[in-house]
Design an enzyme around this catalytic site. Structure first.
Site, PDB file in Angstrom:
ATOM      1  N   ASP A 103     -11.422 -52.613  28.454  1.00 51.83           N
ATOM      2  CA  ASP A 103     -12.593 -51.769  28.200  1.00 51.83           C
ATOM      3  C   ASP A 103     -13.718 -52.668  27.681  1.00 51.83           C
ATOM      4  O   ASP A 103     -13.584 -53.267  26.615  1.00 51.83           O
ATOM      5  CB  ASP A 103     -12.208 -50.714  27.149  1.00 51.83           C
ATOM      6  CG  ASP A 103     -13.277 -49.654  26.969  1.00 51.83           C
ATOM      7  OD1 ASP A 103     -14.352 -49.773  27.581  1.00 51.83           O
ATOM      8  OD2 ASP A 103     -13.029 -48.711  26.188  1.00 51.83           O
ATOM      9  N   ASP A 148     -17.043 -49.854  33.585  1.00 49.32           N
ATOM     10  CA  ASP A 148     -16.714 -50.816  32.532  1.00 49.32           C
ATOM     11  C   ASP A 148     -15.270 -50.758  32.056  1.00 49.32           C
ATOM     12  O   ASP A 148     -14.969 -51.282  30.990  1.00 49.32           O
ATOM     13  CB  ASP A 148     -17.663 -50.609  31.341  1.00 49.32           C
ATOM     14  CG  ASP A 148     -17.442 -49.283  30.648  1.00 49.32           C
ATOM     15  OD1 ASP A 148     -16.958 -48.348  31.315  1.00 49.32           O
ATOM     16  OD2 ASP A 148     -17.738 -49.178  29.456  1.00 49.32           O
ATOM     17  N   GLU A 149     -14.390 -50.143  32.826  1.00 48.18           N
ATOM     18  CA  GLU A 149     -12.984 -50.102  32.429  1.00 48.18           C
ATOM     19  C   GLU A 149     -12.092 -50.360  33.632  1.00 48.18           C
ATOM     20  O   GLU A 149     -12.494 -50.104  34.771  1.00 48.18           O
ATOM     21  CB  GLU A 149     -12.618 -48.719  31.856  1.00 48.18           C
ATOM     22  CG  GLU A 149     -13.324 -48.371  30.568  1.00 48.18           C
ATOM     23  CD  GLU A 149     -12.881 -47.029  30.018  1.00 48.18           C
ATOM     24  OE1 GLU A 149     -11.774 -46.568  30.366  1.00 48.18           O
ATOM     25  OE2 GLU A 149     -13.652 -46.436  29.261  1.00 48.18           O
TER      26      GLU A 149
END
Length: 357
Positions: free
Chosen positions: A12, A110-111
């Site tokens: 993350d 973003d993960e």
DNA sequence: TCTGGGGTCCTAGGACCC
DNA sequence: TCTGGGGTCCTAGGACCC
């Protein structure tokens, strides 16, 4: 079926949007930064998308109305969401991550989940992999991330959130129960505001409470989600790390700066939304069959109307004609409109479409 | 003259994710 | 405090087919 114990990483990125903005503009470093809607001196109507840790010190959080953020921190640097930039950075990071995984699944910009069950023999080796990942991302992109490692996606995801920013949390099989038990149910995926409140009514507040609840009751109250909740609370998650293949729908929404009934503005907006979606359809070579129009009135009441065509199309005019037709039903109400949205779904690729003709 | 059961598709709404 | 914009999945009722 492979009997090997799974080892899953969840990566993350730390406050991704603002971290990129800081990197691109070193003069912002150390100052509170808020990426999101235009605050318009406290009269803006959007929300905070991401804020950095300096802004969080003032109580600003993502998802918060931008007007409230303005009250808490008027001197912050307010920036619009530069999606194109974030997408480029995201692409490069995903490319790095993919190398380290036996199986890979991107989760938003973003993960990502990485199944490293074969690449790493045991949790200690997985931890070394995680350190390498953090090092490479920082060297190449000057960005930090937090990583959680667990025996399944659920535990990895919660673990990545355990220590932030720049964290690394490992939860081995034997530690799952003691790790999850004390957490509030809200920390579980799919438990949002509504589900949290309904669980509280049943006297369930922690993961331990949920793990000890009667699964039959949960199933009755929550349907499929009830079973899922019970399993999650007991640390069970058999879902695989797998890349999502096809997109299911595509749409665009716009919130007006002021609620409106102006027919010219409404028609122009619908055209713009349709054109934008059409562009994306062409880029991806997709034909669609279902069109949905969404309207949010000034009191935030939100409704949709949709229509499924008899055959697939990719024509802008088909889209526009149906969008206007569907919107007509809403305009009869004579109520001020806050938001308009257009979405298309039920796709077929152009190759397949050609075979049908 | 009161009506089955299974399956699929469509529509609308809602909760949740990042 | 007053609520973005990109999505996914689930539910439930009704139409329609055999």
């Amino acid at each position: 079926m492979d009997k090997r114990k799974r080892i899953i990483l969840h990566v993350d990125m730390d406050h991704f949007f603002t971290a990129i903005e800081e990197r691109e503009n070193p003069r912002y470093k150390g100052k509170p930064i808020i990426v999101g809607a235009n605050p318009r001196q406290g009269r803006g109507r959007g929300v905070v998308s991401t804020c950095n840790y300096e802004a969080r010190k003032f109580g600003v959080k993502s998802g918060m109305p931008i007007s409230k953020a303005w009250k808490l921190c008027p001197h912050a640097i307010y920036l619009p969401v530069n999606r194109g930039l974030y997408m480029n950075v995201s692409e490069r990071i995903m490319k790095i991550l993919r190398k380290y995984a036996d199986k890979f699944e991107r989760w938003g910009l973003d993960e990502a989940f990485l199944d490293v069950s074969f690449k790493a023999k045991g949790f200690d080796e997985a931890k070394e992999v995680a350190k390498k990942i953090k090092k490479e991302i920082f060297e190449k992109e000057r960005l930090t991330c937090s990583i959680g490692i667990g025996p399944n996606k659920l535990v990895a995801k919660i673990a990545s959130d355990h220590e932030k920013p720049n964290g690394l949390t490992v939860v081995k099989e034997g530690e799952v129960r003691s790790f999850l038990n004390p957490l509030p149910v809200r920390r579980l995926p799919w438990v949002g505001e509504k589900t949290e409140a309904r669980l509280k009514e049943m006297g369930i507040e922690t993961v331990k409470d949920l793990a000890e609840a009667n699964p039959i009751d949960l199933k009755e109250k929550f349907g499929v989600l009830g079973i899922q909740l019970y399993l999650m609370a007991n640390g069970i998650d058999r879902s695989e790390v797998e890349e999502k293949k096809e997109i299911k729908s595509m749409g665009k929404d716009i919130t007006f700066e002021e609620d409106t009934l102006n027919p010219k503005l409404i028609k122009e907006t619908l055209s713009k939304l349709s054109e934008e979606i059409h562009k994306r359809l062409v880029k991806r070579n997709l034909y669609f069959k279902t069109i949905t129009v969404k309207v949010r009135y000034d009191n935030f009441e939100t409704h949709t109307h949709s229509k499924t065509l008899l055959s697939f199309t990719n024509k802008l005019q088909d889209l526009k004609d149906n969008v206007y037709l569907l919107t007509k039903k809403f305009l009869e109400k004579k109520r001020k409109i806050r938001l308009l949205g257009v979405r298309v779904s039920r796709f077929i690729s152009s190759e397949k479409q050609k075979k049908l003709i």
